[in-house]
Scaffold this active site. Structure first.
Site, mmCIF file in Angstrom:
data_model
loop_
_atom_site.group_PDB
_atom_site.id
_atom_site.type_symbol
_atom_site.label_atom_id
_atom_site.label_comp_id
_atom_site.label_asym_id
_atom_site.label_seq_id
_atom_site.Cartn_x
_atom_site.Cartn_y
_atom_site.Cartn_z
ATOM 1 N N GLY A 51 0.827 -1.205 0.000
ATOM 2 C CA GLY A 51 0.000 0.000 0.000
ATOM 3 C C GLY A 51 0.857 1.248 0.000
ATOM 4 O O GLY A 51 1.889 1.315 0.679
ATOM 5 N N LEU A 54 -1.357 7.362 2.368
ATOM 6 C CA LEU A 54 -0.642 8.160 3.361
ATOM 7 C C LEU A 54 0.100 7.284 4.364
ATOM 8 O O LEU A 54 1.258 7.545 4.702
ATOM 9 C CB LEU A 54 -1.611 9.079 4.088
ATOM 10 C CG LEU A 54 -2.095 10.293 3.288
ATOM 11 C CD1 LEU A 54 -3.038 11.135 4.123
ATOM 12 C CD2 LEU A 54 -0.919 11.135 2.820
ATOM 13 N N HIS A 277 -21.148 8.506 5.667
ATOM 14 C CA HIS A 277 -20.838 9.934 5.596
ATOM 15 C C HIS A 277 -22.092 10.706 5.204
ATOM 16 O O HIS A 277 -22.779 10.336 4.246
ATOM 17 C CB HIS A 277 -19.731 10.173 4.573
ATOM 18 C CG HIS A 277 -19.054 11.497 4.707
ATOM 19 N ND1 HIS A 277 -19.708 12.690 4.497
ATOM 20 C CD2 HIS A 277 -17.782 11.827 5.052
ATOM 21 C CE1 HIS A 277 -18.859 13.687 4.688
ATOM 22 N NE2 HIS A 277 -17.684 13.184 5.031
ATOM 23 N N ARG A 341 -20.544 12.583 12.244
ATOM 24 C CA ARG A 341 -21.080 12.016 11.011
ATOM 25 C C ARG A 341 -22.201 11.011 11.250
ATOM 26 O O ARG A 341 -23.175 10.966 10.497
ATOM 27 C CB ARG A 341 -19.945 11.360 10.219
ATOM 28 C CG ARG A 341 -18.952 12.356 9.682
ATOM 29 C CD ARG A 341 -17.751 11.706 9.044
ATOM 30 N NE ARG A 341 -16.902 12.717 8.421
ATOM 31 C CZ ARG A 341 -15.762 12.444 7.810
ATOM 32 N NH1 ARG A 341 -15.324 11.186 7.740
ATOM 33 N NH2 ARG A 341 -15.044 13.407 7.264
ATOM 34 N N GLU A 436 -6.102 2.989 7.826
ATOM 35 C CA GLU A 436 -7.475 2.492 7.855
ATOM 36 C C GLU A 436 -7.542 0.976 7.893
ATOM 37 O O GLU A 436 -8.568 0.405 8.283
ATOM 38 C CB GLU A 436 -8.249 3.024 6.640
ATOM 39 C CG GLU A 436 -9.743 2.771 6.710
ATOM 40 C CD GLU A 436 -10.508 3.324 5.515
ATOM 41 O OE1 GLU A 436 -11.740 3.109 5.461
ATOM 42 O OE2 GLU A 436 -9.889 3.958 4.634
ATOM 43 N N ARG A 446 -15.620 7.600 13.297
ATOM 44 C CA ARG A 446 -14.459 8.470 13.128
ATOM 45 C C ARG A 446 -14.883 9.911 12.962
ATOM 46 O O ARG A 446 -15.764 10.213 12.160
ATOM 47 C CB ARG A 446 -13.633 8.036 11.906
ATOM 48 C CG ARG A 446 -12.436 8.950 11.660
ATOM 49 C CD ARG A 446 -11.591 8.464 10.519
ATOM 50 N NE ARG A 446 -12.243 8.533 9.221
ATOM 51 C CZ ARG A 446 -12.433 9.650 8.518
ATOM 52 N NH1 ARG A 446 -12.079 10.819 9.012
ATOM 53 N NH2 ARG A 446 -13.014 9.591 7.333
#
Length: 648
Positions: A51, A54, A277, A341, A436, A446
């Site tokens: 991966g 980030l 979301h 959320r 994640e 989150r």
């Protein structure tokens, strides 16, 4: 069937690496107690990184800079195409530049509360501590954060908090942060410490003598099945939201790497904790293959409303102020449009269920910027959100400067993931999991702008300070492709591919994926019930049996074959979906993103049961056609009082 018919309860599990003592000293204590590897010895050690988002790019760059030999894999054609690039709104850090009462402890508290008291205190406090270092790191890399007139980095607020701590680069923060990590990664590739392998997908982990020692990957261009070895393996492969078919994730996002590790012995924690979301462009038809997110940052200045009357189909500009229901501001006056959320999503669902939804399907609410434009001027709104407005207009054909946006909740992020200890090591020694892909920091929900924070915290600061404790015992005995475990792992991959190609049934892979998505959204989406989840398990089992009997995968393995890629991934989604429903079924409480219809307050809010469910659910793979095994990790709170959340 009762929930106990679906799983076996095993022994409790514990995080053996979590330090004790004052919470603000635990991370320093762990770093000091961890074994070190001297610079000369690092050159003898190797790490596989799967991966390049980030978490993966920052970890590979940092470990390469430290002197380890890193082999990195991604299925995209470039590391910079990782899904982190899609993040829009910002990254949290407790810098308190606004002098509005923020602190490391407040970020810690907001995160634990936002996760509905289902995360670990130690992990969350470390995340809050590390947040202040992340911003300095990224500024030094040249990430172009927005700045105030005086030159300080600008901040905006996000859902679930009452301070401004979110750093941003217009509506493309993820892209800018990923480019920073990508540049650091490319520097190490040029230096020779990182070997980059693009368009390679991990399909199996190699476990030797109980340790993760390598991976089996498929070259997605040629179909060649390759075996790679190292002293440790790190998975930074993102979340599994695409189990729902329609989500805000890139279409390539999948669960295969972590699911393959789960089948090899890595516990999968809290799979039912998925985030819906609230700010997504509504579904427009059955032909869609993914959904598009509108950044949560829009809730700073946009006001969310629906008509007060059922079935009011007038142009929103024709509906006078007194006939509008700004329902978040009405129900949650203290936080208004900036509630977390999970709460905003359920509130939108409720008003649509009442018949007050807007748009062609009735599944939408308005996000209105007319007040903000009147207060700030259109030019100021364009400066903050212009690229998001442009994206909305290109997709919908509507000008959000003139007509309110229409939004509706959609699957976005997954708080569940592979279980890891404080060192980010899974239940398989030598297998580490970051970002994640692990479960560690967010609990049952989150907070916005915390995904980028966790990914970079894990990659730049946490993993490089914990993996050395494991690698200090290396290098481990050299192994090659002739090792029995490597042979067996490769055989598992090739036989699975051969089977998928040989079925030659009548249904496409996408048709199975779409049907699975409908089941998951209907029964394991925004609201779950015992009856619905039990039904979903049986439906998924039947669908999985049909998949292995009637799927049609064209082409061969020895070529570029996207149908085969999808088939591999959907086969894993079918198994994961069943575990998600079993996890949701066994947790007879509502918390964060997991809302059980049977467990709610009189006014429809989530009702937790801390006396029964204050634990992490870590699932062990039980074997083919066997029940999964549930291991509970008790959650204990010393610094935050567990109480029912209130944002009113």
């Amino acid at each position: 069937m009762s929930e106990n018919d679906f799983f076996i309860e095993g022994d409790p599990i514990r995080d053996e690496k979590a330090p004790e003592g004052p919470i603000n000293e635990r991370w320093d204590k762990r770093r000091f107690s961890a074994k070190l590897v001297n610079p000369a010895n690092r050159r003898k050690l190797s790490v596989i990184m799967v991966g390049t988002g980030l978490a993966g790019a920052s970890a590979a760059a940092t470990l390469g800079e430290a002197g380890y030999n890193v082999t990195s894999f991604c299925y995209q054609d470039s590391p910079r195409r990782a899904h982190s690039i899609a993040a829009q709104g910002g990254i949290n850090a407790a810098k308190n530049y606004r002098n509005d009462g923020d602190s490391i402890h407040r970020l810690f508290y907001d995160t634990v509360k936002g996760g509905d008291f289902r995360s670990r205190e130690s992990n969350v406090y470390r995340l809050a501590q590390t947040s202040v270092e992340i911003i300095d790191q990224c500024v030094a890399q040249g990430v172009p954060f927005a700045r105030e007139y005086g030159g300080l980095l600008d901040n905006r607020s996000f859902g679930g908090v009452q301070v401004s701590r979110t750093f941003y680069a217009r509506g493309q923060t993820g892209q800018q942060l990923l480019l920073g990590a990508y540049q650091a990664l490319e520097r190490q590739i040029a230096a020779g410490t990182v070997q980059m392998n693009t368009r390679h997908e991990m399909l199996e982990v190699v476990v030797v003598d109980g340790r993760a020692r390598g991976v089996i990957v498929r070259d997605m261009v040629t179909g060649e099945i390759e075996t790679h070895f190292a002293d440790a393996v790190v998975l930074a492969t993102g979340g599994y939201g695409n189990v729902f078919y329609l989500s805000t994730n890139a279409m390539g996002s999948n669960v295969t790497a972590t699911w393959r590790a789960h089948r090899k012995g890595a516990h999968f924690a809290n799979p039912c904790y998925t985030q819906i979301h609230p700010t997504c462009i509504p579904v427009s038809g059955d032909y869609q293959s993914k959904l598009t997110l509108m950044s949560e940052s829009l809730r700073n200045d946009g006001r969310i409303w629906v008509p007060k009357e059922h079935g009011d189909t007038r142009d929103p500009r024709q509906i006078p102020e007194e006939e509008r229901d700004y329902y978040l501001e009405r129900i949650y006056p203290a936080f208004g449009n900036l509630v977390p959320r999970d709460i905003a999503s359920r509130a939108a669902k409720n008003v649509c269920d009442e018949g007050r939804g807007v748009g062609p399907s009735g599944l939408g609410v308005y996000l209105d910027f007319s007040d903000a434009i009147g207060r700030m001027g259109q030019e100021a709104v364009e400066a903050k959100y212009g690229n998001l407005f442009d994206m909305y207009q290109r997709i919908t054909g509507e000008n959000p400067y003139e007509v309110p946006m229409r939004i509706y909740p959609a699957v976005h992020y997954t708080m569940g993931g592979l279980w890891v200890d404080y060192d980010l090591q899974s239940s398989i020694p030598g297998l580490f999991v970051t970002g994640e892909a692990n479960f560690s920091d967010h609990g049952a929900n989150r907070l916005g702008a915390s995904a980028l924070m966790q990914g970079l915290a894990d990659g730049y600061f946490v993993l490089p300070n914990t993996i050395n404790d494991y690698l200090a015992s290396g290098p481990f005995d050299a192994i090659d492709e002739s090792h029995p475990e490597a042979v067996a792992a490769k055989e598992q991959v090739t036989s699975r591919i051969d089977k998928l190609l040989s079925i030659q049934g009548s249904r496409t892979v996408d048709s199975f994926h779409k049907e699975l998505g409908h089941i998951m959204w209907e029964y394991c989406g925004m609201e779950r019930s015992e009856e619905g989840l039990s039904k979903a398990v049986e439906l998924i089992r039947g669908l999985r049996a049909e998949f292995w009997r009637d799927v049609k995968v064209l082409g061969t393995n020895e070529e570029f074959n996207q149908a085969l890629e999808k088939a591999n991934r959907v086969a894993d989604f079918l198994e994961l979906g069943e575990l998600m429903c079993i996890d949701a079924l066994h947790r007879r409480e509502s918390c964060g993103g997991h809302f059980r219809a049977e467990s709610q307050t009189e006014d429809g809010e989530a009702l937790r049961h801390d006396d029964e469910f204050a634990y992490v659910a870590a699932w062990e793979f039980g074997g083919e056609d066997s029940k999964p095994v549930l291991h509970k990790e008790a959650l204990e709170y010393e610094y935050v009082e567990m109480k029912q959340r209130s944002y009113k």
